[in-house]
Design a protein around this motif. Sequence first.
Motif, PDB file in Angstrom:
ATOM      1  N   SER A   1      -1.958 -96.810 135.085  1.00 36.11           N
ATOM      2  CA  SER A   1      -0.840 -96.861 134.125  1.00 36.11           C
ATOM      3  C   SER A   1      -0.074 -95.569 133.863  1.00 36.11           C
ATOM      4  O   SER A   1       1.138 -95.311 133.888  1.00 36.11           O
ATOM      5  CB  SER A   1      -1.309 -97.387 132.785  1.00 36.11           C
ATOM      6  OG  SER A   1      -1.914 -98.644 133.121  1.00 36.11           O
ATOM      7  N   TYR A   2      -0.957 -94.571 133.874  1.00 39.62           N
ATOM      8  CA  TYR A   2      -0.411 -93.018 133.442  1.00 39.62           C
ATOM      9  C   TYR A   2       0.324 -92.526 134.635  1.00 39.62           C
ATOM     10  O   TYR A   2       1.383 -92.172 134.569  1.00 39.62           O
ATOM     11  CB  TYR A   2      -1.581 -92.118 133.174  1.00 39.62           C
ATOM     12  CG  TYR A   2      -1.139 -90.595 132.713  1.00 39.62           C
ATOM     13  CD1 TYR A   2      -0.482 -90.457 131.720  1.00 39.62           C
ATOM     14  CD2 TYR A   2      -1.168 -89.956 133.897  1.00 39.62           C
ATOM     15  CE1 TYR A   2      -0.175 -89.290 131.429  1.00 39.62           C
ATOM     16  CE2 TYR A   2      -0.723 -88.488 133.562  1.00 39.62           C
ATOM     17  CZ  TYR A   2      -0.455 -88.219 132.270  1.00 39.62           C
ATOM     18  OH  TYR A   2      -0.039 -86.913 132.055  1.00 39.62           O
ATOM     19  N   MET A   3      -0.049 -92.916 136.184  1.00 34.97           N
ATOM     20  CA  MET A   3       0.539 -92.445 137.327  1.00 34.97           C
ATOM     21  C   MET A   3       1.750 -93.254 137.370  1.00 34.97           C
ATOM     22  O   MET A   3       2.845 -92.410 137.685  1.00 34.97           O
ATOM     23  CB  MET A   3      -0.466 -92.879 138.241  1.00 34.97           C
ATOM     24  CG  MET A   3      -0.082 -92.183 139.629  1.00 34.97           C
ATOM     25  SD  MET A   3      -0.247 -90.433 139.750  1.00 34.97           S
ATOM     26  CE  MET A   3       0.979 -89.913 141.041  1.00 34.97           C
ATOM     27  N   LEU A   4       1.764 -94.432 136.901  1.00 38.99           N
ATOM     28  CA  LEU A   4       3.089 -95.203 137.160  1.00 38.99           C
ATOM     29  C   LEU A   4       3.976 -94.455 136.105  1.00 38.99           C
ATOM     30  O   LEU A   4       5.361 -94.576 136.666  1.00 38.99           O
ATOM     31  CB  LEU A   4       2.827 -96.652 136.838  1.00 38.99           C
ATOM     32  CG  LEU A   4       2.281 -97.243 138.098  1.00 38.99           C
ATOM     33  CD1 LEU A   4       1.749 -98.755 138.014  1.00 38.99           C
ATOM     34  CD2 LEU A   4       2.675 -96.965 139.457  1.00 38.99           C
ATOM     35  N   GLY A   5       3.634 -94.315 134.936  1.00 40.21           N
ATOM     36  CA  GLY A   5       4.448 -93.937 133.871  1.00 40.21           C
ATOM     37  C   GLY A   5       5.166 -92.630 134.049  1.00 40.21           C
ATOM     38  O   GLY A   5       6.338 -92.277 133.845  1.00 40.21           O
TER      39      GLY A   5
END
Lengths: 236, 101
Positions: A126-130
Amino acid sequence: MHKKEFSAGLIASLPVFIGYFSVSFGFGTMAVSLGISVFEATLISFTNLTSAGQFAGLTVISEAALLFDMFLTQLIINSRYALMSLALGQKMGDRFGLGARLASSFVITDEIFALAMARPDPLTVSYMLGLGVLPIIGWTAGTFLGALVGSILPASLATALGVALYGMFVAIVVPQALKSRPLLWVSLLAIFFSCLFQWGPGLKEVSSGLSIVISTVLASVICAFMFPISDEEVEA
Amino acid sequence: MIYAYIAVMAITTYLVRALPLTIFRGKITNKYIRSFLKYVPCACLSAMIFPSILFATNHIISGAVGLLVAILFALRNKSLVIVAASSCVAVYVTELLMTLI
Protein backbone atom coordinates in the motif's frame (compact mmCIF):
# COMPACT_ATOMS: atom_id res chain seq x y z
CA MET A 1 -5.06 -2.14 0.83
CA HIS A 2 -4.22 -0.31 4.06
CA LYS A 3 -5.56 3.22 3.94
CA LYS A 4 -3.08 4.56 6.49
CA GLU A 5 -0.08 3.13 4.65
CA PHE A 6 -1.38 4.35 1.32
CA SER A 7 -1.87 7.92 2.53
CA ALA A 8 1.54 7.88 4.24
CA GLY A 9 2.97 7.10 0.79
CA LEU A 10 0.94 9.87 -0.82
CA ILE A 11 2.18 12.45 1.69
CA ALA A 12 5.82 11.36 1.38
CA SER A 13 5.65 11.74 -2.39
CA LEU A 14 4.40 15.35 -2.35
CA PRO A 15 7.81 16.93 -3.08
CA VAL A 16 8.25 14.47 -5.93
CA PHE A 17 4.86 15.47 -7.30
CA ILE A 18 5.85 19.15 -7.31
CA GLY A 19 9.29 18.47 -8.74
CA TYR A 20 7.97 16.17 -11.47
CA PHE A 21 5.32 18.65 -12.45
CA SER A 22 7.87 21.36 -13.15
CA VAL A 23 10.46 19.12 -14.82
CA SER A 24 7.90 17.42 -17.08
CA PHE A 25 6.54 20.86 -17.98
CA GLY A 26 9.91 21.46 -19.61
CA PHE A 27 9.72 18.09 -21.32
CA GLY A 28 6.32 18.91 -22.81
CA THR A 29 7.53 22.27 -24.10
CA MET A 30 10.60 20.69 -25.65
CA ALA A 31 8.65 17.82 -27.26
CA VAL A 32 6.23 20.15 -29.01
CA SER A 33 9.08 22.32 -30.27
CA LEU A 34 10.46 19.18 -31.95
CA GLY A 35 7.18 18.57 -33.78
CA ILE A 36 5.65 15.98 -31.46
CA SER A 37 1.93 16.40 -30.77
CA VAL A 38 0.47 17.22 -27.35
CA PHE A 39 -1.14 13.77 -27.17
CA GLU A 40 2.06 11.94 -28.13
CA ALA A 41 4.17 13.87 -25.63
CA THR A 42 1.66 13.12 -22.87
CA LEU A 43 1.58 9.45 -23.88
CA ILE A 44 5.39 9.24 -23.69
CA SER A 45 5.38 10.62 -20.13
CA PHE A 46 2.49 8.43 -18.99
CA THR A 47 4.09 5.23 -20.29
CA ASN A 48 7.72 5.94 -19.36
CA LEU A 49 7.84 7.98 -16.15
CA THR A 50 11.54 8.75 -16.46
CA SER A 51 13.35 12.01 -17.10
CA ALA A 52 16.75 11.32 -18.64
CA GLY A 53 15.44 8.45 -20.78
CA GLN A 54 12.62 10.54 -22.22
CA PHE A 55 14.80 13.53 -23.02
CA ALA A 56 17.22 11.21 -24.82
CA GLY A 57 14.26 9.52 -26.52
CA LEU A 58 13.20 12.87 -27.98
CA THR A 59 16.58 13.17 -29.66
CA VAL A 60 16.26 9.69 -31.14
CA ILE A 61 12.78 10.48 -32.48
CA SER A 62 13.76 13.87 -33.90
CA GLU A 63 16.75 12.31 -35.67
CA ALA A 64 14.46 9.56 -37.06
CA ALA A 65 17.06 7.01 -35.94
CA LEU A 66 16.60 3.24 -35.97
CA LEU A 67 14.27 1.59 -33.46
CA PHE A 68 17.28 -0.37 -32.29
CA ASP A 69 18.97 2.90 -31.36
CA MET A 70 15.97 3.73 -29.23
CA PHE A 71 16.23 0.34 -27.51
CA LEU A 72 19.96 0.77 -26.82
CA THR A 73 19.64 4.35 -25.60
CA GLN A 74 16.89 3.46 -23.13
CA LEU A 75 18.72 0.34 -21.97
CA ILE A 76 21.91 2.23 -21.14
CA ILE A 77 20.41 5.40 -19.70
CA ASN A 78 17.90 3.49 -17.59
CA SER A 79 20.23 0.70 -16.50
CA ARG A 80 20.49 2.34 -13.09
CA TYR A 81 16.88 1.28 -12.52
CA ALA A 82 18.00 -2.36 -12.71
CA LEU A 83 20.37 -1.75 -9.79
CA MET A 84 17.64 0.05 -7.87
CA SER A 85 15.19 -2.80 -8.54
CA LEU A 86 17.69 -5.29 -7.12
CA ALA A 87 18.17 -3.26 -3.95
CA LEU A 88 14.46 -2.55 -3.60
CA GLY A 89 13.57 -6.22 -4.12
CA GLN A 90 15.58 -7.11 -1.00
CA LYS A 91 13.63 -4.59 1.07
CA MET A 92 10.28 -5.86 -0.28
CA GLY A 93 10.75 -9.38 1.00
CA ASP A 94 7.87 -11.88 1.03
CA ARG A 95 5.23 -9.20 1.47
CA PHE A 96 5.43 -8.41 -2.25
CA GLY A 97 4.03 -11.11 -4.56
CA LEU A 98 4.50 -11.21 -8.32
CA GLY A 99 1.57 -8.87 -9.02
CA ALA A 100 2.74 -6.29 -6.50
CA ARG A 101 6.25 -6.44 -7.91
CA LEU A 102 5.04 -6.02 -11.50
CA ALA A 103 2.96 -3.01 -10.45
CA SER A 104 5.75 -1.47 -8.34
CA SER A 105 8.20 -1.84 -11.22
CA PHE A 106 6.35 0.79 -13.17
CA VAL A 107 7.02 3.48 -10.57
CA ILE A 108 10.71 2.84 -9.89
CA THR A 109 12.31 6.21 -10.53
CA ASP A 110 15.30 7.85 -8.85
CA GLU A 111 13.07 9.76 -6.46
CA ILE A 112 10.50 7.09 -5.61
CA PHE A 113 13.29 4.57 -5.10
CA ALA A 114 15.02 6.98 -2.73
CA LEU A 115 11.83 7.50 -0.72
CA ALA A 116 11.08 3.77 -0.55
CA MET A 117 14.61 2.91 0.64
CA ALA A 118 14.73 5.80 3.13
CA ARG A 119 11.64 4.54 4.95
CA PRO A 120 12.65 3.21 8.39
CA ASP A 121 9.52 1.02 8.67
CA PRO A 122 9.12 -2.12 6.56
CA LEU A 123 7.97 -1.44 3.02
CA THR A 124 4.34 -2.40 2.33
CA VAL A 125 2.48 -2.76 -0.96
CA SER A 126 0.00 0.00 0.00
CA TYR A 127 2.81 2.41 0.88
CA MET A 128 4.62 1.66 -2.38
CA LEU A 129 1.50 2.25 -4.46
CA GLY A 130 0.78 5.43 -2.48
CA LEU A 131 4.25 6.66 -3.37
CA GLY A 132 3.61 6.10 -7.07
CA VAL A 133 0.21 7.71 -7.70
CA LEU A 134 0.98 11.44 -7.35
CA PRO A 135 4.28 11.31 -9.26
CA ILE A 136 2.52 9.63 -12.22
CA ILE A 137 -0.19 12.29 -12.17
CA GLY A 138 2.33 15.13 -11.77
CA TRP A 139 4.61 13.84 -14.51
CA THR A 140 1.78 13.27 -17.00
CA ALA A 141 -0.19 16.44 -16.22
CA GLY A 142 2.97 18.57 -16.27
CA THR A 143 3.89 17.24 -19.70
CA PHE A 144 0.38 17.85 -21.00
CA LEU A 145 0.29 21.45 -19.76
CA GLY A 146 3.87 22.12 -20.89
CA ALA A 147 3.06 20.86 -24.36
CA LEU A 148 -0.20 22.81 -24.41
CA VAL A 149 0.85 26.24 -23.19
CA GLY A 150 4.55 26.03 -23.99
CA SER A 151 6.53 28.84 -22.53
CA ILE A 152 3.99 30.73 -20.39
CA LEU A 153 5.84 29.93 -17.16
CA PRO A 154 8.73 32.43 -16.82
CA ALA A 155 12.04 30.69 -17.53
CA SER A 156 13.55 31.87 -14.24
CA LEU A 157 10.75 30.23 -12.25
CA ALA A 158 10.96 26.99 -14.24
CA THR A 159 14.73 26.78 -13.62
CA ALA A 160 14.33 27.32 -9.89
CA LEU A 161 11.62 24.63 -9.63
CA GLY A 162 13.87 22.21 -11.50
CA VAL A 163 16.25 22.18 -8.53
CA ALA A 164 13.56 20.76 -6.22
CA LEU A 165 14.50 17.18 -7.04
CA TYR A 166 18.17 17.76 -6.26
CA GLY A 167 17.17 19.38 -2.98
CA MET A 168 15.21 16.27 -2.11
CA PHE A 169 18.19 14.04 -2.86
CA VAL A 170 20.36 16.16 -0.59
CA ALA A 171 17.78 15.88 2.19
CA ILE A 172 17.96 12.09 1.94
CA VAL A 173 21.72 11.65 1.60
CA VAL A 174 23.08 14.15 4.15
CA PRO A 175 21.48 12.70 7.33
CA GLN A 176 22.46 9.14 6.28
CA ALA A 177 26.06 10.08 5.54
CA LEU A 178 26.34 11.88 8.87
CA LYS A 179 25.05 8.90 10.84
CA SER A 180 27.25 6.20 9.33
CA ARG A 181 30.91 6.31 8.36
CA PRO A 182 30.57 3.70 5.56
CA LEU A 183 27.73 5.69 3.97
CA LEU A 184 29.82 8.86 4.14
CA TRP A 185 32.57 7.04 2.26
CA VAL A 186 30.13 5.67 -0.31
CA SER A 187 28.74 9.13 -0.91
CA LEU A 188 32.15 10.82 -1.26
CA LEU A 189 33.51 8.07 -3.53
CA ALA A 190 30.45 8.23 -5.79
CA ILE A 191 30.82 12.01 -6.06
CA PHE A 192 34.51 11.59 -6.83
CA PHE A 193 33.77 9.19 -9.70
CA SER A 194 30.94 11.29 -11.14
CA CYS A 195 33.28 14.31 -11.08
CA LEU A 196 35.83 12.24 -12.98
CA PHE A 197 33.21 11.62 -15.67
CA GLN A 198 32.41 15.31 -15.83
CA TRP A 199 35.93 16.72 -15.88
CA GLY A 200 38.24 13.75 -16.58
CA PRO A 201 40.00 13.84 -19.98
CA GLY A 202 38.00 12.02 -22.65
CA LEU A 203 35.29 10.87 -20.22
CA LYS A 204 32.79 13.61 -21.12
CA GLU A 205 31.66 11.44 -24.06
CA VAL A 206 30.12 8.88 -21.70
CA SER A 207 26.35 9.45 -21.38
CA SER A 208 25.18 10.82 -18.05
CA GLY A 209 23.03 7.75 -17.39
CA LEU A 210 25.95 5.38 -17.90
CA SER A 211 28.36 7.47 -15.86
CA ILE A 212 25.92 7.39 -12.93
CA VAL A 213 25.71 3.60 -13.18
CA ILE A 214 29.50 3.19 -13.28
CA SER A 215 30.06 5.64 -10.41
CA THR A 216 27.40 3.89 -8.32
CA VAL A 217 28.82 0.42 -8.95
CA LEU A 218 32.45 1.42 -8.29
CA ALA A 219 31.67 3.28 -5.06
CA SER A 220 29.39 0.50 -3.77
CA VAL A 221 31.80 -2.32 -4.64
CA ILE A 222 34.76 -0.59 -2.99
CA CYS A 223 32.76 0.10 0.17
CA ALA A 224 31.25 -3.40 0.23
CA PHE A 225 34.80 -4.73 0.59
CA MET A 226 35.99 -1.95 2.91
CA PHE A 227 32.93 -2.12 5.21
CA PRO A 228 31.05 -5.42 4.77
CA ILE A 229 27.92 -5.48 6.92
CA SER A 230 28.05 -8.07 9.68
CA ASP A 231 26.06 -11.29 9.34
CA GLU A 232 23.92 -10.61 12.38
CA GLU A 233 22.75 -7.29 11.02
CA VAL A 234 19.09 -7.69 10.11
CA GLU A 235 17.68 -5.57 7.31
CA ALA A 236 14.38 -3.88 7.96
CA MET B 1 5.95 5.54 -36.84
CA ILE B 2 6.19 7.65 -33.71
CA TYR B 3 4.05 5.11 -31.88
CA ALA B 4 6.63 2.43 -32.66
CA TYR B 5 9.29 4.61 -31.03
CA ILE B 6 7.07 5.20 -28.01
CA ALA B 7 6.33 1.46 -27.70
CA VAL B 8 10.01 0.46 -27.85
CA MET B 9 10.85 3.20 -25.37
CA ALA B 10 8.15 2.24 -22.86
CA ILE B 11 8.70 -1.53 -23.08
CA THR B 12 12.49 -1.30 -22.74
CA THR B 13 12.22 1.03 -19.75
CA TYR B 14 9.65 -1.18 -18.06
CA LEU B 15 11.64 -4.39 -18.55
CA VAL B 16 14.80 -2.81 -17.13
CA ARG B 17 12.79 -2.08 -13.98
CA ALA B 18 10.67 -5.22 -13.79
CA LEU B 19 13.06 -8.07 -14.62
CA PRO B 20 15.45 -7.68 -11.64
CA LEU B 21 12.50 -7.12 -9.31
CA THR B 22 10.64 -10.26 -10.36
CA ILE B 23 13.52 -12.66 -11.10
CA PHE B 24 15.55 -12.22 -7.91
CA ARG B 25 12.92 -12.79 -5.28
CA GLY B 26 14.86 -14.73 -2.67
CA LYS B 27 16.81 -13.20 0.19
CA ILE B 28 20.45 -12.73 -0.79
CA THR B 29 22.72 -14.14 1.93
CA ASN B 30 26.21 -13.30 0.66
CA LYS B 31 27.39 -10.48 2.89
CA TYR B 32 29.37 -8.69 0.18
CA ILE B 33 26.43 -8.61 -2.21
CA ARG B 34 24.16 -7.48 0.63
CA SER B 35 26.63 -4.74 1.53
CA PHE B 36 26.82 -3.71 -2.11
CA LEU B 37 23.03 -3.42 -2.36
CA LYS B 38 22.89 -1.51 0.91
CA TYR B 39 25.33 1.07 -0.45
CA VAL B 40 23.72 1.45 -3.90
CA PRO B 41 21.02 4.01 -2.96
CA CYS B 42 23.40 6.42 -1.25
CA ALA B 43 26.02 6.05 -4.01
CA CYS B 44 23.46 6.53 -6.76
CA LEU B 45 21.90 9.66 -5.24
CA SER B 46 25.31 11.20 -4.54
CA ALA B 47 26.47 10.58 -8.11
CA MET B 48 23.27 12.16 -9.41
CA ILE B 49 23.53 15.27 -7.22
CA PHE B 50 27.09 16.26 -7.93
CA PRO B 51 28.24 17.72 -10.23
CA SER B 52 24.91 17.72 -12.20
CA ILE B 53 23.25 20.28 -9.92
CA LEU B 54 25.87 22.83 -10.99
CA PHE B 55 24.62 22.56 -14.58
CA ALA B 56 20.90 22.33 -13.83
CA THR B 57 20.46 26.09 -13.50
CA ASN B 58 21.31 29.04 -15.74
CA HIS B 59 24.58 29.65 -13.99
CA ILE B 60 27.04 27.45 -12.12
CA ILE B 61 26.96 29.90 -9.17
CA SER B 62 23.19 29.68 -8.63
CA GLY B 63 23.47 25.88 -8.80
CA ALA B 64 26.20 25.93 -6.15
CA VAL B 65 24.16 28.24 -3.90
CA GLY B 66 21.13 25.95 -4.28
CA LEU B 67 23.27 22.97 -3.25
CA LEU B 68 24.82 24.74 -0.25
CA VAL B 69 21.46 25.93 1.04
CA ALA B 70 20.04 22.41 0.65
CA ILE B 71 22.97 20.92 2.60
CA LEU B 72 22.58 23.54 5.34
CA PHE B 73 18.89 22.81 5.81
CA ALA B 74 19.48 19.06 5.60
CA LEU B 75 22.13 19.31 8.35
CA ARG B 76 19.44 20.84 10.56
CA ASN B 77 17.27 17.79 9.87
CA LYS B 78 14.56 19.72 8.06
CA SER B 79 11.96 17.71 6.14
CA LEU B 80 12.31 16.82 2.44
CA VAL B 81 9.79 19.48 1.44
CA ILE B 82 11.52 22.25 3.38
CA VAL B 83 14.96 21.35 2.03
CA ALA B 84 13.69 21.14 -1.55
CA ALA B 85 11.75 24.40 -1.29
CA SER B 86 14.61 26.33 0.31
CA SER B 87 16.90 25.16 -2.47
CA CYS B 88 14.46 26.42 -5.12
CA VAL B 89 14.09 29.79 -3.40
CA ALA B 90 17.88 30.10 -3.10
CA VAL B 91 18.35 29.47 -6.82
CA TYR B 92 15.56 31.89 -7.75
CA VAL B 93 16.91 34.68 -5.56
CA THR B 94 20.51 34.12 -6.66
CA GLU B 95 19.58 34.31 -10.34
CA LEU B 96 17.47 37.40 -9.70
CA LEU B 97 20.40 39.10 -7.96
CA MET B 98 22.73 38.11 -10.77
CA THR B 99 20.55 39.77 -13.40
CA LEU B 100 20.47 42.95 -11.29
CA ILE B 101 24.24 43.16 -10.94
